[in-house]
Design an enzyme around this catalytic site. Structure first.
Site, short mmCIF file in Angstrom:
data_model
loop_
_atom_site.label_atom_id
_atom_site.label_comp_id
_atom_site.label_asym_id
_atom_site.label_seq_id
_atom_site.Cartn_x
_atom_site.Cartn_y
_atom_site.Cartn_z
CG HIS A 50 -0.27 0.02 2.54
ND1 HIS A 50 -0.20 -1.07 3.38
CD2 HIS A 50 0.39 1.02 3.18
CE1 HIS A 50 0.47 -0.75 4.47
NE2 HIS A 50 0.84 0.51 4.38
P1 TYD Z 1 -2.01 -4.01 7.55
O1 TYD Z 1 -2.13 -2.63 6.98
O2 TYD Z 1 -2.58 -5.12 6.75
O3 TYD Z 1 -0.47 -4.33 7.86
P2 TYD Z 1 0.80 -4.26 6.89
O4 TYD Z 1 0.86 -2.88 6.36
O5 TYD Z 1 1.97 -4.60 7.77
O6 TYD Z 1 0.61 -5.26 5.80
O7 TYD Z 1 -2.62 -3.99 9.01
C1 TYD Z 1 -3.01 -5.18 9.66
C2 TYD Z 1 -4.25 -4.90 10.48
O8 TYD Z 1 -3.94 -4.04 11.59
C3 TYD Z 1 -5.33 -4.22 9.67
O9 TYD Z 1 -6.58 -4.78 10.09
C4 TYD Z 1 -5.28 -2.78 10.12
C5 TYD Z 1 -4.78 -2.88 11.54
N1 TYD Z 1 -3.97 -1.75 12.01
C6 TYD Z 1 -4.43 -0.97 13.05
O10 TYD Z 1 -5.55 -1.17 13.58
N2 TYD Z 1 -3.67 0.05 13.50
C7 TYD Z 1 -2.46 0.32 12.97
O11 TYD Z 1 -1.76 1.27 13.44
C8 TYD Z 1 -1.98 -0.48 11.87
C9 TYD Z 1 -0.65 -0.21 11.22
C10 TYD Z 1 -2.78 -1.51 11.43
#
Ligand code: TYD
Length: 135
Positions: A50
């Site tokens: 992303h």
């Molecule tokens: P995600 O964006 O998929 O992680 P990465 O970028 O490492 O692939 O995030 C995983 C899950 O955690 C998703 O449901 C969103 C949640 N999340 C939060 O609630 N707070 C946060 O600060 C972050 C970074 C993620």
């Protein structure tokens, strides 16, 4: 501006061990509103995929190592993070993918704002469209 912007942290250490201090608007180039960290990651599971519209982040591999592919829509570069002495600036509109996590990896991220799903661009084609519309 280079796609890979590494920040060198000053090591404050003595015979008892090493210490790094991270301070908003000093060695971290924004107000820090959130800190999160990844751990128990799997070497064969990539993450990220992303970009952010407004969020700025600095990622630090405080233990172990991982690779990050950075992509600003025009060029792509990969960096291996394996030092708690360096932070990678993940700026706005930088698509990033993290992979090759070592078993002991702890990846800490300092972020300029609270978690907001609205700020995410999770579709690569949409990311490219936005980059082109901004240029
Ligand atoms: P995600 O964006 O998929 O992680 P990465 O970028 O490492 O692939 O995030 C995983 C899950 O955690 C998703 O449901 C969103 C949640 N999340 C939060 O609630 N707070 C946060 O600060 C972050 C970074 C993620």
């Amino acid at each position: 501006m280079s796609l890979i912007q590494l920040i060198d942290f000053k090591i404050l250490g003595d015979e008892r061990g090493s210490l790094v201090s991270l301070e908003q608007n000093k060695n971290i180039p924004f107000d820090i509103k959130r800190v999160y960290y990844l751990f128990d990651t799997k070497s064969n599971e990539a993450r990220g995929f992303h970009a952010h519209k407004a969020l700025r982040q600095v990622g630090v591999c405080v233990k172990g190592s991982c690779s990050i592919k950075m992509d600003n829509g025009l060029q792509q570069k990969t960096v291996v993070l394996n030092s708690s002495e360096k932070g990678l600036l993940i700026d706005v509109m930088q698509w990033h993918e993290m992979y090759d996590f070592s078993g002991d990896c702890v990846f800490m991220v300092l972020a300029s704002d609270y978690y907001d799903e609205e700020d995410y661009i999770r579709d690569y084609d949409e990311f490219i469209r936005l980059v082109k519309s901004e240029s």
